[in-house]
Design a protein around this motif. Structure first.
Motif, PDB file in Angstrom:
ATOM      1  N   LEU A 212      40.572  38.719  26.649  1.00 62.33           N
ATOM      2  CA  LEU A 212      41.817  37.964  26.692  1.00 62.33           C
ATOM      3  C   LEU A 212      42.935  38.747  26.019  1.00 62.33           C
ATOM      4  O   LEU A 212      44.009  38.959  26.596  1.00 62.33           O
ATOM      5  N   GLY A 213      42.722  39.168  24.779  1.00 61.97           N
ATOM      6  CA  GLY A 213      43.718  39.989  24.091  1.00 61.97           C
ATOM      7  C   GLY A 213      43.784  41.384  24.684  1.00 61.97           C
ATOM      8  O   GLY A 213      44.864  41.919  24.936  1.00 61.97           O
ATOM      9  N   GLY A 214      42.626  42.000  24.860  1.00 67.46           N
ATOM     10  CA  GLY A 214      42.510  43.254  25.598  1.00 67.46           C
ATOM     11  C   GLY A 214      42.925  44.513  24.879  1.00 67.46           C
ATOM     12  O   GLY A 214      42.824  45.601  25.448  1.00 67.46           O
ATOM     13  N   HIS A 215      43.381  44.413  23.630  1.00 67.83           N
ATOM     14  CA  HIS A 215      43.861  45.614  22.940  1.00 67.83           C
ATOM     15  C   HIS A 215      43.180  45.830  21.585  1.00 67.83           C
ATOM     16  O   HIS A 215      43.620  46.684  20.803  1.00 67.83           O
ATOM     17  N   ALA A 216      42.142  45.077  21.286  1.00 67.36           N
ATOM     18  CA  ALA A 216      41.341  45.265  20.072  1.00 67.36           C
ATOM     19  C   ALA A 216      42.179  45.215  18.800  1.00 67.36           C
ATOM     20  O   ALA A 216      41.891  45.925  17.830  1.00 67.36           O
ATOM     21  N   ASP A 217      43.210  44.349  18.800  1.00 66.95           N
ATOM     22  CA  ASP A 217      44.074  44.278  17.624  1.00 66.95           C
ATOM     23  C   ASP A 217      44.342  42.851  17.162  1.00 66.95           C
ATOM     24  O   ASP A 217      45.213  42.626  16.316  1.00 66.95           O
ATOM     25  N   ALA A 218      43.604  41.883  17.705  1.00 66.25           N
ATOM     26  CA  ALA A 218      43.814  40.488  17.307  1.00 66.25           C
ATOM     27  C   ALA A 218      42.506  39.717  17.426  1.00 66.25           C
ATOM     28  O   ALA A 218      41.854  39.744  18.475  1.00 66.25           O
ATOM     29  N   LEU A 219      42.135  39.039  16.352  1.00 70.57           N
ATOM     30  CA  LEU A 219      40.947  38.186  16.357  1.00 70.57           C
ATOM     31  C   LEU A 219      41.324  36.773  16.780  1.00 70.57           C
ATOM     32  O   LEU A 219      42.377  36.259  16.390  1.00 70.57           O
ATOM     33  N   GLY A 220      40.459  36.138  17.553  1.00 76.29           N
ATOM     34  CA  GLY A 220      40.707  34.752  17.925  1.00 76.29           C
ATOM     35  C   GLY A 220      39.594  34.200  18.778  1.00 76.29           C
ATOM     36  O   GLY A 220      38.804  34.946  19.371  1.00 76.29           O
ATOM     37  N   GLY A 221      39.511  32.896  18.824  1.00 76.32           N
ATOM     38  CA  GLY A 221      38.559  32.208  19.682  1.00 76.32           C
ATOM     39  C   GLY A 221      39.220  30.968  20.236  1.00 76.32           C
ATOM     40  O   GLY A 221      40.233  30.489  19.693  1.00 76.32           O
ATOM     41  N   VAL A 222      38.667  30.416  21.312  1.00 78.80           N
ATOM     42  CA  VAL A 222      39.263  29.237  21.927  1.00 78.80           C
ATOM     43  C   VAL A 222      38.210  28.452  22.677  1.00 78.80           C
ATOM     44  O   VAL A 222      37.238  29.027  23.192  1.00 78.80           O
ATOM     45  N   ALA A 223      38.382  27.143  22.722  1.00 81.02           N
ATOM     46  CA  ALA A 223      37.522  26.262  23.513  1.00 81.02           C
ATOM     47  C   ALA A 223      38.416  25.421  24.408  1.00 81.02           C
ATOM     48  O   ALA A 223      39.476  24.963  23.980  1.00 81.02           O
ATOM     49  N   CYS A 224      37.974  25.232  25.666  1.00 81.79           N
ATOM     50  CA  CYS A 224      38.735  24.457  26.648  1.00 81.79           C
ATOM     51  C   CYS A 224      37.838  23.372  27.234  1.00 81.79           C
ATOM     52  O   CYS A 224      36.645  23.596  27.439  1.00 81.79           O
TER      53      CYS A 224
END
Length: 395
Positions: A212-224
């Protein structure tokens, strides 16, 4: 106004972006770093706090930049609602501890990501939750265990790092017949290639740190998922505090604008690389659902629009050969990550399943000589030439 629904590539750019009009007509979602949001009117403050009016109170709960990220992935997955977390594992942990109570039971597969596997083998049992892990490739056995009773069926497809594919639609029917909820980790597929909610899943989870981020510079998770289920997860997260930062949400939003372009390139490159590796005399086995020889190819072709950017393969000589092969690669980061614009490579023993013992990896069907290869957006001929010269070192 067009009658045709927008394609994923269009949604990746525009979904969730309408809120930018609140910020002096900014065309990009700004980073809102404020922890708190003030109100002069006590009645309005109270209504916002209770969710009766739109707005924000405290960034551990909600934040404008984070909300825009949640909207974008929600729309891409075709969900009613979404809530975000500090990492993919925070999303998975919150989901399982929200949905399960002591004395209840979860059924899953053996081929889940190593951190998820640790939740199943170590953490959930310590809370009195029964865990049943089934052979990933045996749908009938999974159905039988679900029918025996459970509250949650947890799936990952494709799996990390063995890239096996499970029949989400078939297993979701079995779970719902038994009164169980279905959770699917869609990290490797992304919403460009697969939408589990359309296949019968109740919740879909992403490690946003990856594709999703694609640039290995941001941590995160999401649920839908549905509003009702996401509200439960949100409540767990707002109290337990694993809130996504506005800075990471901004980076993820920016990365997702090129999601469709990146995935299209990575799908194509991974398939070409997998076919090339399949013919190489120093490669024992190649795992990629886009190959017709893959045991789950027919399932993948039916439920996926693309086969993803991750493949895995075993080289002749096992782990000792990998020690020689990996340092020779010029166009790959040797790191514990995947889904980046750069190619990333590494064996599960130091990446996806580093937390697991040798016996646990063997039980999950992961040979010590396996290499996980996450294809970047480089020229595919350069990647193939790089693999060739690195494999030549094994001769």
């Amino acid at each position: 106004m067009t009658s045709k629904s927008p394609a994923s590539a269009t949604l990746a750019v525009w979904a969730g972006e309408d809120r930018s009009r609140r910020y002096q007509q900014a065309t990009q979602i700004p980073v809102v770093r404020s922890i708190s949001f003030g109100y002069d009117d006590l009645a309005m403050w109270h209504d916002v706090a209770l969710g009766r009016q739109p707005g924000h109170i405290y960034s551990r709960n909600t934040n404008p930049t984070v909300e825009a990220f949640e909207d974008k992935i929600r729309i891409l997955e075709g969900a009613e609602a979404a809530t975000s977390f500090t990492s993919g594992m925070a999303a998975i942990s919150a989901t399982l501890f929200t949905l399960l109570k002591p004395g209840q039971r979860i059924v899953s597969i053996r081929d889940t990501y190593g951190g998820t596997n640790k939740l199943f083998t170590e953490f959930l049992p310590s809370f009195g939750i029964d865990v049943c892990l089934c052979d990933t490739t045996d749908a009938a056995a999974i159905e039988a265990q679900v029918a025996a009773g459970c509250q949650v069926l947890y799936l990952e497809s494709p799996t990390n790092p063995t890239v096996k594919v499970v029949d989400i639609e078939r297993l979701a029917r079995a779970a719902h017949a038994a009164g169980a909820l279905v959770v699917v980790d869609n990290t490797l597929a992304t919403p460009i290639n697969q939408n589990p909610l359309r296949l019968g899943a109740d919740l879909v989870i992403h490690s946003a740190s990856k594709f999703l981020g694609g640039h290995a510079d941001a941590l995160g998770g999401v649920a839908c998922g549905s509003r009702a289920l996401i509200h439960q997860l949100y409540h767990f997260r707002e109290i337990n505090g694993a809130a996504l930062s506005a800075e990471d949400a901004y980076s993820l939003l920016r990365g997702m604008k090129t999601l469709a372009l990146r995935i299209e390139r990575q799908n194509e490159s991974a398939l070409r690389i997998a076919k090339w590796l399949q013919q190489h005399p120093l490669v024992d086995q190649v795992n990629y659902p886009g190959l017709e020889s893959h045991p789950d190819h027919d399932i993948a072709r039916r439920q996926m629009r693309g086969f993803g950017g991750v493949l895995s393969f075993s080289v002749v000589g096992g782990l000792e050969a990998i020690r020689v092969f990996l340092p020779k690669l010029q166009y790959a980061n040797r790191a514990a990550n995947l889904g980046s614009v750069e190619t990333v490579v590494g064996p599960p023993v130091v990446t996806s399943h580093v937390e697991c013992t040798d016996a646990e990896r063997a039980a999950a069907g992961i040979p010590e000589g396996l290499v996980r290869y996450s294809t970047g957006i480089e020229d595919v001929q350069d990647l193939i030439a790089d693999l060739e010269q690195a494999l030549q070192a094994l001769r």
